[in-house]
Scaffold this motif. Structure first.
Motif, PDB file in Angstrom:
ATOM      1  N   LEU A  66       0.714  -1.301  -0.106  1.00 54.81           N
ATOM      2  CA  LEU A  66       0.003  -0.070  -0.132  1.00 54.81           C
ATOM      3  C   LEU A  66       0.825   1.255   0.035  1.00 54.81           C
ATOM      4  CD1 LEU A  66      -2.783  -1.146   2.462  1.00 54.81           C
ATOM      5  CD2 LEU A  66      -3.044  -0.856   0.025  1.00 54.81           C
ATOM      6  N   ASN A  67       2.026   1.315   0.851  1.00 58.50           N
ATOM      7  CA  ASN A  67       2.788   2.310   0.628  1.00 58.50           C
ATOM      8  C   ASN A  67       3.504   2.564  -0.786  1.00 58.50           C
ATOM      9  OD1 ASN A  67       2.618   3.069   3.306  1.00 58.50           O
ATOM     10  ND2 ASN A  67       4.370   1.571   3.961  1.00 58.50           N
ATOM     11  N   GLU A  96       2.040  -8.150  -9.636  1.00 61.80           N
ATOM     12  CA  GLU A  96       1.637  -9.405  -9.592  1.00 61.80           C
ATOM     13  C   GLU A  96       1.106  -9.576  -8.007  1.00 61.80           C
ATOM     14  OE1 GLU A  96       2.774 -14.076  -9.850  1.00 61.80           O
ATOM     15  OE2 GLU A  96       4.407 -12.767  -9.801  1.00 61.80           O
ATOM     16  N   ARG A  97       1.819  -9.249  -6.947  1.00 59.83           N
ATOM     17  CA  ARG A  97       1.612  -9.700  -5.629  1.00 59.83           C
ATOM     18  C   ARG A  97       0.350  -8.895  -5.116  1.00 59.83           C
ATOM     19  NH1 ARG A  97       7.772  -9.576  -3.432  1.00 59.83           N
ATOM     20  NH2 ARG A  97       8.395 -11.318  -4.544  1.00 59.83           N
ATOM     21  N   ILE A  98       0.124  -7.594  -5.707  1.00 66.38           N
ATOM     22  CA  ILE A  98      -1.187  -7.023  -5.332  1.00 66.38           C
ATOM     23  C   ILE A  98      -2.567  -7.828  -6.149  1.00 66.38           C
ATOM     24  CG2 ILE A  98      -2.716  -4.878  -5.817  1.00 66.38           C
ATOM     25  CD1 ILE A  98      -0.158  -3.390  -5.485  1.00 66.38           C
ATOM     26  N   PHE A 110      -7.886  -7.134   1.616  1.00 65.73           N
ATOM     27  CA  PHE A 110      -6.921  -6.088   1.016  1.00 65.73           C
ATOM     28  C   PHE A 110      -7.527  -5.370   0.281  1.00 65.73           C
ATOM     29  CE2 PHE A 110      -3.826  -5.454  -2.283  1.00 65.73           C
ATOM     30  CZ  PHE A 110      -2.842  -4.719  -1.360  1.00 65.73           C
ATOM     31  N   VAL A 111      -8.520  -5.796  -0.635  1.00 61.96           N
ATOM     32  CA  VAL A 111      -9.062  -4.706  -1.703  1.00 61.96           C
ATOM     33  C   VAL A 111      -9.792  -3.546  -0.858  1.00 61.96           C
ATOM     34  CG1 VAL A 111     -11.031  -4.899  -3.404  1.00 61.96           C
ATOM     35  CG2 VAL A 111      -9.739  -6.840  -3.170  1.00 61.96           C
ATOM     36  N   ALA A 112     -10.466  -3.868   0.374  1.00 55.09           N
ATOM     37  CA  ALA A 112     -10.877  -2.721   0.928  1.00 55.09           C
ATOM     38  C   ALA A 112      -9.966  -1.799   1.490  1.00 55.09           C
ATOM     39  CB  ALA A 112     -11.807  -3.191   2.165  1.00 55.09           C
ATOM     40  N   LYS A 113      -8.723  -2.482   1.667  1.00 58.49           N
ATOM     41  CA  LYS A 113      -7.644  -1.571   2.166  1.00 58.49           C
ATOM     42  C   LYS A 113      -7.304  -0.667   1.074  1.00 58.49           C
ATOM     43  CE  LYS A 113      -5.889  -4.732   5.815  1.00 58.49           C
ATOM     44  NZ  LYS A 113      -4.792  -5.703   6.069  1.00 58.49           N
ATOM     45  N   ALA A 144     -15.572   0.896  -6.567  1.00 57.81           N
ATOM     46  CA  ALA A 144     -15.691  -0.643  -6.929  1.00 57.81           C
ATOM     47  C   ALA A 144     -15.566  -1.197  -8.476  1.00 57.81           C
ATOM     48  CB  ALA A 144     -17.092  -1.012  -6.036  1.00 57.81           C
ATOM     49  N   ALA A 145     -16.335  -0.183  -9.102  1.00 59.29           N
ATOM     50  CA  ALA A 145     -16.233  -0.459 -10.505  1.00 59.29           C
ATOM     51  C   ALA A 145     -14.799  -0.520 -11.027  1.00 59.29           C
ATOM     52  CB  ALA A 145     -16.860   0.502 -11.194  1.00 59.29           C
ATOM     53  N   MET A 146     -13.803   0.449 -10.559  1.00 60.22           N
ATOM     54  CA  MET A 146     -12.429   0.377 -11.044  1.00 60.22           C
ATOM     55  C   MET A 146     -11.726  -0.918 -10.516  1.00 60.22           C
ATOM     56  SD  MET A 146     -11.081   4.492 -10.994  1.00 60.22           S
ATOM     57  CE  MET A 146     -11.816   4.875  -9.340  1.00 60.22           C
ATOM     58  N   PHE A 147     -11.795  -1.162  -9.466  1.00 60.59           N
ATOM     59  CA  PHE A 147     -11.031  -2.347  -8.765  1.00 60.59           C
ATOM     60  C   PHE A 147     -11.580  -3.569  -9.484  1.00 60.59           C
ATOM     61  CE2 PHE A 147      -9.830   1.201  -5.861  1.00 60.59           C
ATOM     62  CZ  PHE A 147      -8.470   1.144  -6.278  1.00 60.59           C
TER      63      PHE A 147
END
Length: 185
Positions: A66-67, A96-98, A110-113, A144-147
């Protein structure tokens, strides 16, 4: 712990690398400390010198990612005022890790974060005043749509270019689905 910083960081990284190799194979909930330590080549007691448990290791990993993404977004905003350039810089930085953390074996929280971290940055770049009624609903919908679109793009093997996905995202966000479809018909 009176170890040299380079050795300490190298050991921590081996545990993290072992975690990444395991998450490619199975869900986080099925990963055990002994599997991580075996892959890293250390014993359990060494793992516990670095992390309390897998949750703490996951938190450490997610905070680092996230940083990185936050810094990329801030750098991109300083370099350009274009929404498309911001999308492209941020979403190309989502390595890839994300996507592993966002995927089926990953951490649903994690998606919420990620949305909480990037959502305000992205919304600040849109021509939408924050004081309009129900801005929070609009923001939630757009994020939400973007992610979800990014996750879908990744699951499809990034079968269109980053430029195309960013342009699509920008046009959908600014002009809406109906305008996007009718301008291509």
């Amino acid at each position: 712990m009176n170890k040299q910083p380079k050795i300490t960081e190298k050991t921590r990284q081996k545990f993290i690398d072992a975690f990444w190799s395991l998450i490619r194979e199975k869900p986080i909930s099925k990963i055990a400390v002994n599997e991580i330590t075996r892959r890293a080549g250390y014993n359990r007691s060494t793992f516990y010198e670095y992390f309390l448990d897998i949750d703490e290791m996951l938190s450490y990993i997610e905070d680092e990612l996230l940083n990185e993404v936050r810094q990329t977004a801030q750098d991109a905003m300083q370099e350009s005022s274009s929404l498309s350039d911001l999308f492209k810089a941020v979403f190309l930085a989502m390595n890839e890790r994300i996507y592993l953390l966002m995927g089926a074996n990953g951490d649903s929280a994690f998606v919420a974060k990620l949305r909480k971290e990037l959502g305000p940055i992205l919304m600040n770049q849109l021509p939408v005043p924050a004081d309009i009624p129900h801005f929070d609903y609009l923001s939630s919908f757009i994020n939400a749509a973007m992610f979800d679109l990014l996750q879908h793009w990744n699951e499809k093997g990034k079968d269109i270019s980053a430029e195309e996905i960013c342009t699509m995202m920008q046009e959908l966000t600014i002009n809406g689905v109906v305008n996007y479809v009718t301008t291509r018909s």
